[in-house]
Design a protein around this motif. Sequence first.
Motif, short mmCIF file in Angstrom:
data_model
loop_
_atom_site.label_atom_id
_atom_site.label_comp_id
_atom_site.label_asym_id
_atom_site.label_seq_id
_atom_site.Cartn_x
_atom_site.Cartn_y
_atom_site.Cartn_z
N ASP A 130 0.83 4.67 1.82
CA ASP A 130 0.15 5.31 2.94
C ASP A 130 0.89 6.59 3.32
N ALA A 131 0.23 7.73 3.11
CA ALA A 131 0.81 9.04 3.44
C ALA A 131 2.20 9.21 2.80
N SER A 142 0.85 -1.19 0.00
CA SER A 142 0.00 0.00 0.00
C SER A 142 0.89 1.24 0.00
N CYS A 157 8.81 -0.44 5.31
CA CYS A 157 8.32 0.88 4.89
C CYS A 157 9.43 1.62 4.14
#
Length: 372
Positions: free
Chosen positions: A64-65, A62, A80
């Motif tokens: 995300d931000a 994903s 991440c």
Amino acid sequence: MTTALLRGDDRVLNVVWPNGTSADFPFLWLRDNCPSGFHPDTQERQFDLTSISPDLTASGVSVDAGTIVITWEGEAHTSCFDPDWLFSHRPGIGLEDPAKVEPIHWHGDVRQEDLPRASANSLMADNTTLLEFLIEAKKTGLAFVDGMSGDPDAGMIMARRIGFLRETNFGTTFEVVSKPNPNNLAYTSHALPLHTDLANQELPPGFQFLHCLANEAEGGGSTFCDGFAIAADLRAQDPEAFRLLSETPVPFRFHDQDYDIRRHHTVIDLDPFGNMQELHFNAHLAGIFDLPAALMEPYYRAYRKLMQMTRSQKYVLTTRLEGGEMVIFDNRRVMHGRAAFNPNTGFRHLRGCYVDRGEFDSRIRVLSRNKR
């Protein structure tokens, strides 16, 4: 907006950045380079690659931000990634390196005003000036500094502003003067043919700093040539000679009562991609060639041809260093020498030291951080 998509059959993560650039990142590479696997202070790698399966699979991704988040099959772990970090490390591209500077070849007709030159005061006082000078010095392999003080340590102080000094069997610094009982031709008044220093070393020194403290004798002009320019011309004119010099190691040796240092090198050293990366050429430190007899004559022809090219005015730059001037050159690219001089007509004294290429490049990279 950055997008990320798993392609499980290919075992890659495909990332597309807002500028339209696209890249594939293999799963194993991503897990190996997860930011959590690096020490937060030292940035050294701590992750143990053998702790995971080589068939590791990603189960989800994903964005995300602005962060790409990957979950791994069978692991209670997520990775991440900053999209900008991934962009800088795209496979097959390599991290941008400010110290990767393309060499500019030059010949004997180069004007000295076209070579890098700066004042000692500006290089010591201003990081921006120093950075620009170092980059230009890497391009040409030869640069000059004016306005050096008469302090014998001034050259060493300047060199240490760039990196650690390389110590050799001649010491951390060396005095180029004519003296009794010399253990090197540099310490005589004889002419020195063009050469690279210490080709007998396992790793010959990188950049040489030669600070002229006095040059009052008759003669003693300094000579330089761009070994990369000579090698490039040899490659074009005589590919077989180039091949022999770049594939056949020959011995180099220095020996006196305290040292006997030997090493085999190719005269022309290529990187894994076939690009010239350094030269080892020093006729007065050449050992006794130990090639097979059948190879000896072809090799001598190639070696002699290169030697003749170093004597040609097409390649040789001649200058006279004056007191307060310093020359900096890449010892594994630029050959240097001097004409004979008469020590009875005046004092000639140069003081030298070395900073290896790795230190030189590190300084460029660190100074470049402040430009971003």
